[in-house]
Design a protein around this motif. Structure first.
Motif, PDB file in Angstrom:
ATOM      1  N   ALA A  57       0.816  -1.131   0.058  1.00 10.51           N
ATOM      2  CA  ALA A  57      -0.019   0.080  -0.075  1.00 10.51           C
ATOM      3  C   ALA A  57       0.876   1.137   0.111  1.00 10.51           C
ATOM      4  N   PHE A  58       1.787   1.365   0.726  1.00 12.40           N
ATOM      5  CA  PHE A  58       2.698   2.473   0.984  1.00 12.40           C
ATOM      6  C   PHE A  58       3.587   2.754  -0.343  1.00 12.40           C
ATOM      7  N   ILE A  59       4.203   1.766  -1.055  1.00 14.18           N
ATOM      8  CA  ILE A  59       5.034   1.905  -2.212  1.00 14.18           C
ATOM      9  C   ILE A  59       4.000   2.109  -3.292  1.00 14.18           C
ATOM     10  N   GLY A  60       3.055   1.135  -3.160  1.00 20.39           N
ATOM     11  CA  GLY A  60       2.296   1.227  -4.663  1.00 20.39           C
ATOM     12  C   GLY A  60       1.267   2.122  -4.791  1.00 20.39           C
ATOM     13  N   LYS A  61       0.737   3.050  -3.812  1.00 20.73           N
ATOM     14  CA  LYS A  61      -0.163   3.992  -3.874  1.00 20.73           C
ATOM     15  C   LYS A  61      -0.106   4.841  -4.953  1.00 20.73           C
ATOM     16  N   GLN A  62       1.099   5.438  -5.155  1.00 19.39           N
ATOM     17  CA  GLN A  62       1.229   6.287  -6.165  1.00 19.39           C
ATOM     18  C   GLN A  62       1.412   5.623  -7.596  1.00 19.39           C
ATOM     19  N   TRP A  63       1.548   4.422  -7.930  1.00 18.48           N
ATOM     20  CA  TRP A  63       1.399   3.858  -9.027  1.00 18.48           C
ATOM     21  C   TRP A  63      -0.122   3.011  -9.083  1.00 18.48           C
ATOM     22  N   HIS A  64      -0.990   3.163  -8.297  1.00 21.95           N
ATOM     23  CA  HIS A  64      -2.349   2.610  -8.526  1.00 21.95           C
ATOM     24  C   HIS A  64      -2.377   1.203  -8.272  1.00 21.95           C
ATOM     25  N   TRP A  65      -1.624   0.617  -7.277  1.00 18.53           N
ATOM     26  CA  TRP A  65      -1.532  -0.797  -7.086  1.00 18.53           C
ATOM     27  C   TRP A  65      -2.706  -0.701  -6.340  1.00 18.53           C
ATOM     28  N   THR A  66      -3.758  -1.565  -6.868  1.00 21.00           N
ATOM     29  CA  THR A  66      -5.050  -1.811  -6.112  1.00 21.00           C
ATOM     30  C   THR A  66      -5.640  -3.204  -5.983  1.00 21.00           C
ATOM     31  N   HIS A 142      20.142 -20.183  -5.213  1.00 17.35           N
ATOM     32  CA  HIS A 142      20.866 -21.509  -5.808  1.00 17.35           C
ATOM     33  C   HIS A 142      20.068 -22.049  -6.974  1.00 17.35           C
ATOM     34  N   SER A 143      18.880 -22.016  -7.117  1.00 15.98           N
ATOM     35  CA  SER A 143      18.142 -22.547  -8.152  1.00 15.98           C
ATOM     36  C   SER A 143      17.829 -21.676  -9.265  1.00 15.98           C
ATOM     37  N   ALA A 144      18.125 -20.455  -9.297  1.00 16.77           N
ATOM     38  CA  ALA A 144      18.018 -19.468 -10.402  1.00 16.77           C
ATOM     39  C   ALA A 144      18.829 -19.721 -11.766  1.00 16.77           C
ATOM     40  N   LYS A 145      17.773 -19.713 -12.597  1.00 21.70           N
ATOM     41  CA  LYS A 145      18.395 -20.096 -14.019  1.00 21.70           C
ATOM     42  C   LYS A 145      17.853 -18.808 -15.052  1.00 21.70           C
ATOM     43  N   ARG A 146      16.675 -18.010 -14.335  1.00 24.55           N
ATOM     44  CA  ARG A 146      16.121 -17.255 -15.300  1.00 24.55           C
ATOM     45  C   ARG A 146      15.535 -16.054 -14.461  1.00 24.55           C
ATOM     46  N   VAL A 147      15.812 -14.941 -14.411  1.00 21.73           N
ATOM     47  CA  VAL A 147      15.228 -13.643 -13.710  1.00 21.73           C
ATOM     48  C   VAL A 147      14.309 -12.982 -14.677  1.00 21.73           C
ATOM     49  N   TRP A 148      13.013 -12.728 -14.161  1.00 21.65           N
ATOM     50  CA  TRP A 148      12.172 -12.169 -15.105  1.00 21.65           C
ATOM     51  C   TRP A 148      11.373 -10.998 -14.227  1.00 21.65           C
ATOM     52  N   VAL A 149      10.681 -10.195 -14.960  1.00 21.16           N
ATOM     53  CA  VAL A 149       9.832  -9.072 -14.343  1.00 21.16           C
ATOM     54  C   VAL A 149       8.979  -8.494 -15.481  1.00 21.16           C
ATOM     55  N   HIS A 150       7.778  -8.110 -15.114  1.00 20.32           N
ATOM     56  CA  HIS A 150       7.130  -7.248 -15.981  1.00 20.32           C
ATOM     57  C   HIS A 150       6.767  -5.909 -15.484  1.00 20.32           C
ATOM     58  N   THR A 151       6.791  -4.836 -16.397  1.00 19.55           N
ATOM     59  CA  THR A 151       6.265  -3.457 -15.885  1.00 19.55           C
ATOM     60  C   THR A 151       5.499  -3.130 -17.023  1.00 19.55           C
ATOM     61  N   CYS A 152       4.809  -1.925 -16.775  1.00 20.17           N
ATOM     62  CA  CYS A 152       3.966  -1.356 -17.715  1.00 20.17           C
ATOM     63  C   CYS A 152       3.834   0.100 -17.883  1.00 20.17           C
ATOM     64  N   SER A 153       3.056   0.656 -18.579  1.00 10.70           N
ATOM     65  CA  SER A 153       3.122   2.047 -19.081  1.00 10.70           C
ATOM     66  C   SER A 153       2.632   2.942 -17.875  1.00 10.70           C
ATOM     67  N   LEU A 154       2.064   2.196 -16.585  1.00  8.99           N
ATOM     68  CA  LEU A 154       1.432   2.861 -15.698  1.00  8.99           C
ATOM     69  C   LEU A 154       2.742   3.139 -14.399  1.00  8.99           C
ATOM     70  N   ASP A 155       3.919   2.470 -14.638  1.00  5.44           N
ATOM     71  CA  ASP A 155       4.827   2.582 -13.690  1.00  5.44           C
ATOM     72  C   ASP A 155       5.635   3.884 -13.939  1.00  5.44           C
ATOM     73  N   HIS A 156       6.847   3.951 -13.239  1.00  6.97           N
ATOM     74  CA  HIS A 156       7.404   5.269 -13.227  1.00  6.97           C
ATOM     75  C   HIS A 156       8.047   5.278 -14.709  1.00  6.97           C
ATOM     76  N   PRO A 157       8.049   6.361 -15.580  1.00  9.05           N
ATOM     77  CA  PRO A 157       8.476   6.640 -16.698  1.00  9.05           C
ATOM     78  C   PRO A 157      10.115   6.121 -17.147  1.00  9.05           C
ATOM     79  N   HIS A 158      10.765   5.887 -16.153  1.00  9.65           N
ATOM     80  CA  HIS A 158      12.132   5.459 -16.171  1.00  9.65           C
ATOM     81  C   HIS A 158      12.178   4.148 -15.839  1.00  9.65           C
TER      82      HIS A 158
END
Length: 176
Positions: A57-66, A142-158
């Protein structure tokens, strides 16, 4: 990161939302940004669903995490356990500066499920070092073979640029 509800809100307003999927298949692709002396990052070793709820809630409020704002503590507990969530919190001079969550998935996949800075720490050079620590944490599993993420146009411009500068490759884009 997880913008399901937010996408629906934006679609209801007639706005297109672009979602970007990025991955890193080797730690050798990782381009680190050093952690400032005043920043410390601590993993939450003892699960506290109330704290994850607060951070979301604290971090996501500005990015409309609901999508998780109405969750009960039981739902938070289930999420942390089922998705094998590990959480880290960044502090600067004792204040919460940001956080990230990693989800340990099948076949060596590690998802950066949530990542963000507290409002008063945005634009002060903490995003790249915090992301670097998140990636380092992911690859230290230890088991990591791939690190992935998704972001979107609602996130910070950078956001997209920061992920790519750290070594992530864009592998899919969706428009809703």
């Amino acid at each position: 990161m997880q913008k399901r509800q937010e996408k629906y809100d934006m679609k209801a307003e007639g706005k297109q939302v672009q979602t970007y999927y990025l991955e890193m298949l080797s730690k050798e692709r990782f381009l680190s940004s050093p952690l400032p002396d005043e920043m410390s990052i601590v993993e939450i070793v003892h699960e506290q669903p109330e704290f994850n709820q607060f951070l979301y809630a604290f971090i996501g409020k500005q990015w409309h995490w609901t999508d998780k704002l109405t969750w009960t503590l039981r739902q938070w507990q289930q999420y942390l356990a089922t998705c094998k969530i590990r959480t880290w919190v960044a502090y600067v001079d004792g204040a919460i500066a940001g956080y990230y969550e990693l989800s340990l998935q099948n076949a060596g996949n590690v998802e950066l499920t949530y990542f963000g800075l507290a409002p008063s720490f945005i634009g002060k050079g903490y995003g790249s070092p915090l992301l670097s620590q998140a990636i380092e944490s992911a690859w230290s599993i230890h088991s990591a073979k791939r690190v992935w993420v998704h972001t979107c146009s609602l996130d910070h411009p950078h956001a997209l640029n920061n992920y790519q500068k750290r070594g992530f490759n864009l592998y899919r884009t969706e428009v809703e």
